[in-house]
Design an enzyme around this catalytic site. Sequence first.
Site, PDB file in Angstrom:
ATOM      1  N   ASP A 351       0.827  -1.268  -0.072  1.00  0.00           N
ATOM      2  CA  ASP A 351       0.004  -0.240  -0.057  1.00  0.00           C
ATOM      3  C   ASP A 351       0.804   1.286  -0.128  1.00  0.00           C
ATOM      4  O   ASP A 351       2.080   1.231   0.650  1.00  0.00           O
ATOM      5  CB  ASP A 351      -1.087   0.108   1.153  1.00  0.00           C
ATOM      6  CG  ASP A 351       0.032   0.042   2.380  1.00  0.00           C
ATOM      7  OD1 ASP A 351       0.720  -0.972   2.691  1.00  0.00           O
ATOM      8  OD2 ASP A 351      -0.575   0.759   3.463  1.00  0.00           O
ATOM      9  N   GLU A 352       0.478   2.343  -0.484  1.00  0.00           N
ATOM     10  CA  GLU A 352       0.971   3.592  -0.370  1.00  0.00           C
ATOM     11  C   GLU A 352       2.333   3.692  -0.662  1.00  0.00           C
ATOM     12  O   GLU A 352       3.040   4.334  -0.179  1.00  0.00           O
ATOM     13  CB  GLU A 352       0.657   4.261   0.955  1.00  0.00           C
ATOM     14  CG  GLU A 352      -0.911   4.481   1.258  1.00  0.00           C
ATOM     15  CD  GLU A 352      -1.142   5.010   2.725  1.00  0.00           C
ATOM     16  OE1 GLU A 352      -1.924   5.838   2.634  1.00  0.00           O
ATOM     17  OE2 GLU A 352      -0.464   4.794   3.526  1.00  0.00           O
TER      18      GLU A 352
END
EC number: 3.2.1.52
Length: 544
Positions: A351-352
């Site tokens: 993620d991210e």
Amino acid sequence: MLAWPARLALLALVQVAESSQETFRVASARSSHVGDATSRRFNGKDAFARSKSIAIIPQPKNMEVLGGDDLVFHSGALRLSVPSTVESDAFYEHVIGKTNLKVDAQVDLPQIILEVQRGPQNPQPEKYTFLVSSKKNEVRITGSTSHGLFNGLMTLRQLFVQGDAGEWRLPQVKIRDEPQHEWRGLMLDVSRHFFNASEVKHLLRTMASFKMNRFHWHLSDDQGWRIPSQKYPKLTEVGAWREGTQIGHNRSIHDHVRYGGSYTADEMRSIVAYAKSLHIEIIPEIDSPGHIQAALAAYPELGNVGAKVATQFGALEHTMKPSETSMHFISDVIGETAQLVHSRYFHVGGDEVAMKQWSRSTVARDFMASHRLRRVEGIAGVMMQNAINAVKHLGRRAVVWDEAMHNGVPLPPGTVVMLWRPEMGVNNLAKAAQQGHAVVMCPKDRTYLDQFQSPHGDHDAFGAIGGFLNTRKVYELLEQAGLEAVLISVVLSLSDWGNEKGGPPRIVQAMIAMTCEWYTRYTRLILLFFSQRHVETYPQLICK
């Protein structure tokens, strides 16, 4: 913010006015029928009055409240019949340990019988039946597996109520119960706020009380690395400690207090063994190639630029250097962690992932050329594939955050996707299913507990990342997603913001709501019988 008992009471009130297709029956010798358009049936005023003091969370799939007197343990003792030492140990810890009842062999004492009854070839492993009979002076819990019996014990634990004279009582009920969803989980982030082994076990016990069965253990991030490693000892020597923690929402302000901690191998094994005794499967997570700043502080050669263990929260720009060395590192630590945590699943993050450092890196450009990547996002895809393959090599199933579906490199079939970004919408369920992925629903606006839980967030003593998450929003999740789309479950997450020592009431509140939501197919009446009695007895019977 509402006080704790008031917040519990709020849970009881939210869904009272809504209809249900669950079966809840109250029967007695009298048959004056009271009912409505739903399938609930209440027979007998006395039994109906008695039913109002019965509170089981999550509400069983089918429960019949029988007429007659309670089964009373007048002498403070009982007889016990169990199929094995596994069930005996569970009974002593979770029932005797909470009631202080004694086990004796006297034939006139009430008897609690746990029995395994083999059914079909592939039974629902968590299914159980439960019968309290004053006439027979017994409680009989039957399951097709040890897990089913354990669920019955958790129901027994909640049903016990203490009378005015201190005697323990059980209402006469007949229950047939099984969960609707296979994965009923909670995520605990121990990187931003470290929880020691004793605190993790406390949380696991609370999860088991509500028949939750998946513990997602977020063990690494920018703010701290918590996993022991023989091959990379600096991960805990350096990466487990930061020189302060962000205060409030301003990233430039922190407390300048050295903070950290990590688990020993023995502590992790002990936690895993304890979770197994509670029939909870642990899913460890090592996040990469972003959210890995703590590891880069310990081993700078793995990063694009120099890094320290982060004192700020949120999505930061540090990523791993795209190299064979970095990918070997991830494979190594996955292998070491898998030796400590035996699970069918292993979460590899994704993620991210920031692109800024890679966009400026000649190493990254060479990596893109060697892997024939057109977009810089593809770097994350290749590195995720490496992590997923390391998991598959161990015979486990990889879990990723939903960003990993959108980096230009297809995920291998069978990868489990956690949908956490609400802006992606539930349409991604169909996309993930078409690609051969199971899905765990955990949109942050519905399941992340680092949001304000009162409408006056500025006065929330816990602090929060922002936003407002009330019980109704939690309940709406599966309604919007559609129960038949794919495997849908939910993760409750305590994450960046909030007072970690003040966290348990917040966790338990939403845990109750969400457990009720996915334990049964039809959910609207589930908290109707969540009475004041349960509010009063919760601290003694559930949260010790």
